[in-house]
Design an enzyme around this catalytic site. Structure first.
Site, mmCIF file in Angstrom:
data_model
loop_
_atom_site.group_PDB
_atom_site.id
_atom_site.type_symbol
_atom_site.label_atom_id
_atom_site.label_comp_id
_atom_site.label_asym_id
_atom_site.label_seq_id
_atom_site.Cartn_x
_atom_site.Cartn_y
_atom_site.Cartn_z
ATOM 1 N N HIS A 253 0.747 -1.112 0.209
ATOM 2 C CA HIS A 253 -0.030 -0.160 -0.081
ATOM 3 C C HIS A 253 0.978 1.263 -0.071
ATOM 4 C CE1 HIS A 253 0.867 1.217 4.283
ATOM 5 N NE2 HIS A 253 0.682 -0.066 4.504
ATOM 6 N N GLN B 150 1.092 0.296 12.777
ATOM 7 C CA GLN B 150 -0.126 0.482 12.289
ATOM 8 C C GLN B 150 -0.950 -0.856 12.447
ATOM 9 O OE1 GLN B 150 -0.690 3.140 8.396
ATOM 10 N NE2 GLN B 150 0.976 1.632 8.205
ATOM 11 N N GLU C 293 -2.429 -6.739 7.486
ATOM 12 C CA GLU C 293 -1.200 -6.771 8.133
ATOM 13 C C GLU C 293 -1.005 -7.722 9.452
ATOM 14 O OE1 GLU C 293 2.128 -6.565 8.231
ATOM 15 O OE2 GLU C 293 2.464 -4.292 7.772
#
Length: 192
Positions: A9, A21, A89
């Site tokens: 991304h 994140q 993720e």
């Protein structure tokens, strides 16, 4: 093995600030949009028959935004792609949203222990790379058609380590660029 174009991304403000994140749903920033345009342009030049490709993304916002910008750059409708939870993720659990200094301030010894053995150890309520790798590789094993995939840095490391036959300790050292397309063809890897 089908042809795979793997894209991480585009950049987010959390990437720029070096914040973890994980599963947080953070949008891409202006730099990330430029990266997505660039990668979509590369794919548009390389793929003449787009109908023979599957398009799949992690369900997180930053990957979907990247995929949609790329698809529009390729002359495709921005929707019309699948998402797969296995491409999310790696989860950093309770440490998501923090930077290294903030994590050290609340759990310095645990943070050091996890960083020393990310393959087997996980942050509180997070995932180890052993578990995460199994999740990503289960997705990879099901690919049957040429595929464009947008996912994450952790996903990139797992997929590349698999094809490069790297030990877990080396997997963690792999760079994870956001402004390149990774071509996986016949088990070999090329950055575009």
């Amino acid at each position: 093995m089908p042809l795979i174009y793997f894209i991480r991304h585009g950049q987010t403000d959390y990437n720029a600030a070096r914040r973890v994140q994980g599963w947080l749903d953070i949008p891409i920033n202006a730099t990330g949009r430029v990266q997505a345009l660039r990668n979509g342009g590369v794919l548009n030049e390389l793929i003449s028959d787009k109908s023979r490709f599957d398009f799949v993304s992690s369900p997180l916002l930053r990957t979907r935004q990247t995929m949609e910008i790329m698809r529009e750059t390729m002359g495709l409708p921005k929707t019309g792609y699948a998402t797969d939870d296995r491409l999310k993720e790696i989860s950093f659990g309770e440490w998501e949203g923090m930077n290294r200094e903030e994590i050290d301030a609340i759990a310095k010894d645990l943070h050091a222990s996890v960083e020393a053995d990310r393959w087997n150890k996980a942050p509180p309520a997070g995932q180890s790379f052993r578990d995460y790798s199994a999740q990503v590789l289960s997705w990879l094993a099901e690919i049957r058609r040429d595929t464009v995939v947008v996912a994450h840095g952790g996903t990139s490391r797992v997929v590349r380590a698999h094809f490069m036959k790297l030990p877990p300790s080396d997997m963690q050292k792999l760079d994870v660029p956001q402004d390149k397309v990774l071509l996986i063809e016949g088990g070999t890897l090329h950055w575009l």
